[in-house]
Enzyme design. Structure first.
Site, PDB file in Angstrom:
ATOM      1  N   LYS A 126      -0.075  -7.725 -24.331  1.00 35.93           N
ATOM      2  CA  LYS A 126       1.037  -7.910 -23.387  1.00 35.93           C
ATOM      3  C   LYS A 126       0.507  -8.741 -22.238  1.00 35.93           C
ATOM      4  CE  LYS A 126       5.367  -6.689 -22.783  1.00 35.93           C
ATOM      5  NZ  LYS A 126       6.436  -6.429 -23.765  1.00 35.93           N
ATOM      6  N   ASP A 165       9.777 -11.270 -22.559  1.00 34.27           N
ATOM      7  CA  ASP A 165      10.047  -9.899 -22.120  1.00 34.27           C
ATOM      8  C   ASP A 165      10.909 -10.062 -20.868  1.00 34.27           C
ATOM      9  OD1 ASP A 165       9.213  -6.928 -22.581  1.00 34.27           O
ATOM     10  OD2 ASP A 165       8.865  -7.189 -20.455  1.00 34.27           O
TER      11      ASP A 165
HETATM   12  P1  NDP Z   1      15.772  -9.281 -19.374  1.00 32.17           P
HETATM   13  O1  NDP Z   1      14.998  -9.853 -18.254  1.00 32.17           O
HETATM   14  O2  NDP Z   1      16.537 -10.178 -20.268  1.00 32.17           O
HETATM   15  O3  NDP Z   1      16.784  -8.176 -18.816  1.00 32.17           O
HETATM   16  C1  NDP Z   1      16.342  -7.086 -18.074  1.00 32.17           C
HETATM   17  C2  NDP Z   1      17.564  -6.359 -17.520  1.00 32.17           C
HETATM   18  O4  NDP Z   1      17.125  -5.181 -16.864  1.00 32.17           O
HETATM   19  C3  NDP Z   1      18.299  -7.171 -16.490  1.00 32.17           C
HETATM   20  O5  NDP Z   1      19.655  -6.808 -16.491  1.00 32.17           O
HETATM   21  C4  NDP Z   1      17.615  -6.742 -15.182  1.00 32.17           C
HETATM   22  O6  NDP Z   1      18.408  -6.929 -14.020  1.00 32.17           O
HETATM   23  C5  NDP Z   1      17.398  -5.277 -15.460  1.00 32.17           C
HETATM   24  N1  NDP Z   1      16.224  -4.804 -14.711  1.00 32.17           N
HETATM   25  C6  NDP Z   1      14.963  -5.288 -14.757  1.00 32.17           C
HETATM   26  N2  NDP Z   1      14.157  -4.616 -13.922  1.00 32.17           N
HETATM   27  C7  NDP Z   1      14.928  -3.691 -13.340  1.00 32.17           C
HETATM   28  C8  NDP Z   1      14.690  -2.677 -12.382  1.00 32.17           C
HETATM   29  N3  NDP Z   1      13.474  -2.494 -11.842  1.00 32.17           N
HETATM   30  N4  NDP Z   1      15.745  -1.887 -12.024  1.00 32.17           N
HETATM   31  C9  NDP Z   1      16.982  -2.058 -12.573  1.00 32.17           C
HETATM   32  N5  NDP Z   1      17.261  -3.006 -13.483  1.00 32.17           N
HETATM   33  C10 NDP Z   1      16.254  -3.798 -13.860  1.00 32.17           C
HETATM   34  O7  NDP Z   1      14.714  -8.401 -20.201  1.00 32.17           O
HETATM   35  P2  NDP Z   1      14.846  -7.834 -21.676  1.00 32.17           P
HETATM   36  O8  NDP Z   1      16.263  -7.496 -21.977  1.00 32.17           O
HETATM   37  O9  NDP Z   1      14.107  -8.742 -22.576  1.00 32.17           O
HETATM   38  O10 NDP Z   1      13.967  -6.510 -21.560  1.00 32.17           O
HETATM   39  C11 NDP Z   1      14.536  -5.261 -21.169  1.00 32.17           C
HETATM   40  C12 NDP Z   1      13.613  -4.135 -21.590  1.00 32.17           C
HETATM   41  O11 NDP Z   1      13.451  -4.172 -23.019  1.00 32.17           O
HETATM   42  C13 NDP Z   1      12.194  -4.176 -21.027  1.00 32.17           C
HETATM   43  O12 NDP Z   1      11.728  -2.855 -20.859  1.00 32.17           O
HETATM   44  C14 NDP Z   1      11.399  -4.841 -22.140  1.00 32.17           C
HETATM   45  O13 NDP Z   1      10.031  -4.530 -22.073  1.00 32.17           O
HETATM   46  C15 NDP Z   1      12.073  -4.209 -23.347  1.00 32.17           C
HETATM   47  N6  NDP Z   1      11.885  -4.928 -24.596  1.00 32.17           N
HETATM   48  C16 NDP Z   1      12.278  -6.230 -24.715  1.00 32.17           C
HETATM   49  C17 NDP Z   1      12.107  -6.891 -25.912  1.00 32.17           C
HETATM   50  C18 NDP Z   1      12.617  -8.280 -26.121  1.00 32.17           C
HETATM   51  O14 NDP Z   1      12.593  -8.734 -27.273  1.00 32.17           O
HETATM   52  N7  NDP Z   1      13.115  -8.971 -25.119  1.00 32.17           N
HETATM   53  C19 NDP Z   1      11.430  -6.241 -27.055  1.00 32.17           C
HETATM   54  C20 NDP Z   1      11.153  -4.831 -26.856  1.00 32.17           C
HETATM   55  C21 NDP Z   1      11.350  -4.239 -25.656  1.00 32.17           C
HETATM   56  P3  NDP Z   1      18.407  -8.335 -13.235  1.00 32.17           P
HETATM   57  O15 NDP Z   1      19.297  -9.245 -14.017  1.00 32.17           O
HETATM   58  O16 NDP Z   1      18.916  -7.979 -11.890  1.00 32.17           O
HETATM   59  O17 NDP Z   1      16.977  -8.788 -13.214  1.00 32.17           O
END
Ligand code: NDP
Length: 460
Positions: free
Chosen positions: A133, A173
């Site tokens: 990571k 991510d």
């Molecule tokens: P994105 O950046 O596309 O989306 C993240 C979302 O979560 C956004 O809506 C963001 O809000 C919100 N967010 C992020 N940090 C916070 C916080 N501290 N408090 C509240 N809301 C928050 O990321 P992903 O969708 O890719 O990833 C989301 C999760 O899924 C993570 O935990 C990641 O590790 C996990 N994951 C992702 C994978 C992937 O293929 N992308 C694979 C496996 C797991 P805002 O728009 O305001 O930033």
């Protein structure tokens, strides 16, 4: 009926491994949390296979940690300096594989927890991928495309020498989507003077796999569907709450709609929306445009559509109220520790049937305990969100073969991988005396393959 959580709640051997981890890196609470959860599950395995104890001791230490300076110029011509990382956790079963996260909260503790989880997750997919990571404390929010490009180029100017298609293949991510992957891929290609599948999540015009953007969200729902089926239930007619509105959340919502469910919440870091009439396809497309193209805030949804309530978040992602909405299925898809014990109680008192983690470790240990004690189906991220990395693995295969599979072909493989992960976790939990405990099932099944490989190779 309560789910059996532990056979031996962390026996003395595991406790001593855990204490060593805490002593060595006392300021890494997220990493401790991830390690503790795994060690909790492994006591019965070590009882059966005492020869694997040294493996456990080795696995909690990263093979390599790279930290570097990322200097870049903003549009006003000022120098900005961020910190970059790559944690190469474990390469026993394949090249390091795992995403890059760009978020101001990024530090070694968070990346080590993610890299550690990734080792088990990648093992569960059945594909030959080790765990890693990386990322940076850079915040892409509010930056122009040109600033993001300069940052990504500077980040890759150092990272490129530590990765390779047979060594370490990062993906996206939080904060790293198609735009960032494109800029980083371009810089890698220029520096290395070669076109190889060095990153996954690429655009389809330059080696990306179809379905990769959809894969984590779709895979999550495929996994949850299997969990529901064990109780003779399905998504048809279920009410679902989803947190986040990024990559994982968007495609989880799309697949829930495909399967006949109704999504009533989504969120971002500023707050959450409750739409009791349901986020239908048209509204979901609007959210995708808002988040992916206009890079706006979820509050705008409540201004656009009637009957929607927007609630501003507290500073912490947990305790923001989204989990008080009465639903059958909850899919946390934003970030770590966004459902605490109290919020888990709220879901239980609303008779939630299943909770499956789209994000990594969104449920605190207290929340997981509440779900287990109340017999709620609970899918841990390392199993339920493994569809993203699995499809990254499929992207690597297509790049090596120099061909592209159709959408249907990739989706079919993704689906069967998720069904297999579910079955593996389900059966392993039962075999080790914890039926229905997907946390233990996923940890043990993921561990056994890596442990066998590490032992065969000598603990080096
Ligand atoms: P994105 O950046 O596309 O989306 C993240 C979302 O979560 C956004 O809506 C963001 O809000 C919100 N967010 C992020 N940090 C916070 C916080 N501290 N408090 C509240 N809301 C928050 O990321 P992903 O969708 O890719 O990833 C989301 C999760 O899924 C993570 O935990 C990641 O590790 C996990 N994951 C992702 C994978 C992937 O293929 N992308 C694979 C496996 C797991 P805002 O728009 O305001 O930033």
């Amino acid at each position: 009926m309560a789910v059996q959580t532990l056979v031996n709640p962390m026996d003395d051997t595991m406790k001593s491994v855990y204490e060593d981890v805490m002593t060595r890196d006392p300021n890494q609470p997220e990493f401790h949390q991830a390690v503790e959860e795994v060690l909790d599950s492994l006591s019965p395995v070590i009882k059966e296979h005492p020869e694997y104890l040294p493996v456990v001791k080795a696995m909690v230490e990263a093979e390599r940690i790279i930290q570097f300076r990322v200097p870049w110029y903003d549009d006003a011509g000022n120098l900005q300096v961020n910190r970059g990382f790559r944690i190469q956790m474990n390469s026993a079963i394949g090249p390091y594989k795992g995403g890059l996260r760009f978020h101001p909260s990024v530090n070694q503790s968070i990346l080590k927890f993610l890299a550690f989880e990734q080792v088990f997750k990648n093992s569960l997919t059945g594909l030959p991928m080790g765990g890693g990571k990386g990322g940076s404390d850079f915040n892409p929010k509010g930056k122009t495309d040109a600033e993001v490009m300069r940052f990504c180029q500077s980040f890759m100017m150092e990272l490129w020498r530590h990765i390779g298609h047979n060594l370490d293949v990062p993906a996206g991510d939080i904060g790293v989507g198609g735009r960032e992957i494109g800029y980083m891929f371009g810089m890698y290609k220029k520096l290395a003077n070669e076109f190889t599948g060095i990153l996954t999540g690429k655009g389809p015009s330059y080696g990306g796999s179809l379905i990769r953007p959809e894969a984590t969200g779709y895979g999550l729902v495929y996994f949850a569907k299997e969990m529901l089926a064990t109780k003779d239930k399905s998504f048809e007619g279920t009410l679902c709450s989803i947190s986040g509105s990024g990559n994982v959340a968007q495609f989880a919502a799309e697949k829930v709609l495909d399967l006949g469910g109704k999504v009533v919440t989504m969120s971002d870091s500023s707050g959450w929306i409750h739409d009791p009439s349901g986020i239908d396809r048209e509204k979901l497309n609007w959210i995708m445009d808002l988040k992916n193209n206009r890079r706006g805030r979820i509050s705008e949804y409540a201004e656009k559509f009637d009957g929607v309530v927007f609630t501003k978040s507290e500073p912490e992602p947990a305790s923001n109220g989204i989990w008080g909405v009465d639903v059958d299925v909850a899919l946390p898809c934003a970030t770590q520790n966004e459902i605490n014990g109290q919020e888990a109680e709220m879901l239980v008192s609303n008779n939630v049937i299943a909770v499956a983690e789209g994000a990594n470790m969104p449920c605190t240990p207290e929340a997981v305990e509440v779900f287990h004690n109340n017999g709620i189906l609970f899918g841990p991220g390392k199993a339920s969100n493994a569809g993203g990395v699995a499809t990254s693995g499929l992207e690597m295969s297509q790049n090596s073969l120099r061909l592209s599979w159709t959408r249907e072909e990739v989706d079919e493989r993704l689906h069967s991988i998720m069904v297999n992960i579910h079955q593996n976790a389900f059966e392993t939990a039962a075999k080790y005396g914890m039926p229905g405990n997907y946390v233990a099932g996923a940890n043990i099944a993921g561990f056994l393959k890596v442990a066998e490989a590490m032992t065969a190779q000598g603990l080096i």
